[in-house]
Design a protein around this motif. Structure first.
Motif, PDB file in Angstrom:
ATOM      1  N   HIS A   1       0.845  -1.184   0.000  1.00 32.92           N
ATOM      2  CA  HIS A   1       0.000   0.000   0.000  1.00 32.92           C
ATOM      3  C   HIS A   1       0.883   1.237   0.000  1.00 32.92           C
ATOM      4  O   HIS A   1       2.048   1.186   0.408  1.00 32.92           O
ATOM      5  CB  HIS A   1      -0.910  -0.021   1.241  1.00 32.92           C
ATOM      6  CG  HIS A   1      -2.015   0.965   1.164  1.00 32.92           C
ATOM      7  ND1 HIS A   1      -2.001   2.136   1.870  1.00 32.92           N
ATOM      8  CD2 HIS A   1      -3.146   0.961   0.426  1.00 32.92           C
ATOM      9  CE1 HIS A   1      -3.101   2.819   1.578  1.00 32.92           C
ATOM     10  NE2 HIS A   1      -3.803   2.126   0.718  1.00 32.92           N
ATOM     11  N   VAL A   2       0.323   2.349  -0.486  1.00 28.40           N
ATOM     12  CA  VAL A   2       1.130   3.569  -0.607  1.00 28.40           C
ATOM     13  C   VAL A   2       1.638   4.024   0.764  1.00 28.40           C
ATOM     14  O   VAL A   2       2.743   4.557   0.884  1.00 28.40           O
ATOM     15  CB  VAL A   2       0.295   4.679  -1.258  1.00 28.40           C
ATOM     16  CG1 VAL A   2       1.136   5.906  -1.499  1.00 28.40           C
ATOM     17  CG2 VAL A   2      -0.285   4.194  -2.552  1.00 28.40           C
ATOM     18  N   ASN A   3       0.836   3.782   1.818  1.00 31.87           N
ATOM     19  CA  ASN A   3       1.224   4.292   3.131  1.00 31.87           C
ATOM     20  C   ASN A   3       2.185   3.374   3.873  1.00 31.87           C
ATOM     21  O   ASN A   3       2.626   3.713   4.962  1.00 31.87           O
ATOM     22  CB  ASN A   3      -0.024   4.488   3.996  1.00 31.87           C
ATOM     23  CG  ASN A   3      -0.885   5.579   3.426  1.00 31.87           C
ATOM     24  OD1 ASN A   3      -0.376   6.523   2.852  1.00 31.87           O
ATOM     25  ND2 ASN A   3      -2.186   5.427   3.554  1.00 31.87           N
ATOM     26  N   ASP A   4       2.501   2.197   3.277  1.00 26.99           N
ATOM     27  CA  ASP A   4       3.387   1.274   3.980  1.00 26.99           C
ATOM     28  C   ASP A   4       4.797   1.814   4.045  1.00 26.99           C
ATOM     29  O   ASP A   4       5.273   2.472   3.119  1.00 26.99           O
ATOM     30  CB  ASP A   4       3.403  -0.082   3.267  1.00 26.99           C
ATOM     31  CG  ASP A   4       2.107  -0.806   3.483  1.00 26.99           C
ATOM     32  OD1 ASP A   4       1.423  -0.480   4.462  1.00 26.99           O
ATOM     33  OD2 ASP A   4       1.772  -1.669   2.660  1.00 26.99           O
ATOM     34  N   ASN A   5       5.474   1.438   5.134  1.00 20.40           N
ATOM     35  CA  ASN A   5       6.869   1.844   5.290  1.00 20.40           C
ATOM     36  C   ASN A   5       7.741   0.721   4.718  1.00 20.40           C
ATOM     37  O   ASN A   5       8.114  -0.207   5.413  1.00 20.40           O
ATOM     38  CB  ASN A   5       7.144   2.055   6.786  1.00 20.40           C
ATOM     39  CG  ASN A   5       8.494   2.626   7.008  1.00 20.40           C
ATOM     40  OD1 ASN A   5       9.300   2.708   6.096  1.00 20.40           O
ATOM     41  ND2 ASN A   5       8.763   3.017   8.233  1.00 20.40           N
ATOM     42  N   SER A   6       8.046   0.827   3.411  1.00 26.22           N
ATOM     43  CA  SER A   6       8.702  -0.317   2.765  1.00 26.22           C
ATOM     44  C   SER A   6      10.164  -0.435   3.187  1.00 26.22           C
ATOM     45  O   SER A   6      10.720  -1.530   3.147  1.00 26.22           O
ATOM     46  CB  SER A   6       8.584  -0.207   1.254  1.00 26.22           C
ATOM     47  OG  SER A   6       9.346   0.860   0.786  1.00 26.22           O
TER      48      SER A   6
END
Lengths: 177, 101
Positions: A132-137
């Motif tokens: 997801h865009v908000n994940d801290n990859s």
């Protein structure tokens, strides 16, 4: 077509056009600098695949490391190397024609495969969780490095040391190579 | 939302540009740049597929490994190219036709 699409296709065009220029350019210094443009735009494409850390690594390693290395190898070498880089003979060679033909046929094969495959219906993709865009990859990458991918990571570190020693040995001045 | 196939089309194009450079360039540094393009096309595919796999994170991890390996490859290849130039006085791959002294 939203802003996302416009920016993505802008960078995609930038990657492909500058890569094509790199390849056909006769002047080596120009082609190395265009290589830089191409790698930077590619880092932007990685951002669209939600891989922020990979994009950063691309900029740091390629734009910061590889490119500087190439320019140094280029500039530290003597004048004869630069002179020998001038194209020996101009004109369209048979070699070129065969190369263009092979790459175009290969492109045709790849594009056919990609177009015919229904990429959004792959089995593993149905079960897996997309990023997801908000994940801290970056956080995720840190955890993966120290758990599931620890062995490749350690092998890579030993390999890098071997490469460092090997490159320093090869590039040393004087003596038999 | 960019569809996966567009990433793959771009990477296919980049790979073929690299293939063309490897096949036709007569300058070892440009051949090396072609190889880098091919590696980067593969990395783009890794990253594009990695977008759909959050749990195991294989795509992004191997993209990272591939970038590091490519950088290591460039360092050794440039050292070799400089040595080849010292020995053959040319970096045209078609003119370097022996491996031993």
């Amino acid at each position: 077509m939203g802003e996302e699409q416009i920016i993505f296709y802008f960078f995609a065009a930038s990657v492909l056009i500058s890569a094509l220029c790199v390849v056909v350019m006769k002047n080596l210094v120009r082609s190395i600098f265009l290589f830089f443009v191409s790698l930077f735009s590619l880092a932007a494409l990685y951002l669209f695949a939600l891989a922020d850390f990979i994009a950063l690594a691309q900029v740091v390693i390629y734009a910061g490391g590889v490119l500087v290395l190439m320019l140094f190898a280029f500039m530290l070498s003597n004048r004869e190397l630069l002179n020998s880089l001038k194209p020996a003979g101009s004109g369209f060679k048979v070699n070129h024609f065969a190369g263009i033909l092979i790459s175009l046929l290969f492109l045709f094969i790849l594009v056919t495969v990609i177009v015919k495959t229904d990429l959004n219906q792959l089995d593993w993709m149905q079960e897996s969780v997309p990023i997801h865009v908000n994940d801290n990859s970056t956080h995720q990458i840190g955890i993966h490095t120290m758990t599931a991918y620890l062995l490749p990571f350690e092998i890579l570190s030993v390999f890098l040391m071997m490469v460092l020693i090997g490159a320093a040995h090869l590039a040393r001045k004087g003596g038999r190579a | 939302m960019i569809p996966l196939s567009h990433f793959m089309l771009i990477s296919a194009g980049l790979f073929c540009i690299g293939l063309f450079a490897v096949l036709t360039r007569r300058n070892a540094i440009q051949v090396l740049i072609g190889i880098e393009f091919m590696i980067n096309a593969a990395v783009l595919n890794f990253v594009a597929f990695g977008k759909y796999d959050k749990i195991s994170g294989g795509g992004q991890m191997f993209a990272l490994f591939a970038i590091v390996l490519a950088a290591a490859g460039v360092a050794v290849a440039l050292a070799i190219i400089l040595n080849v130039y010292k020995y053959f006085k040319s970096i045209d791959p078609s003119k370097t036709n022996t491996l031993k002294d």
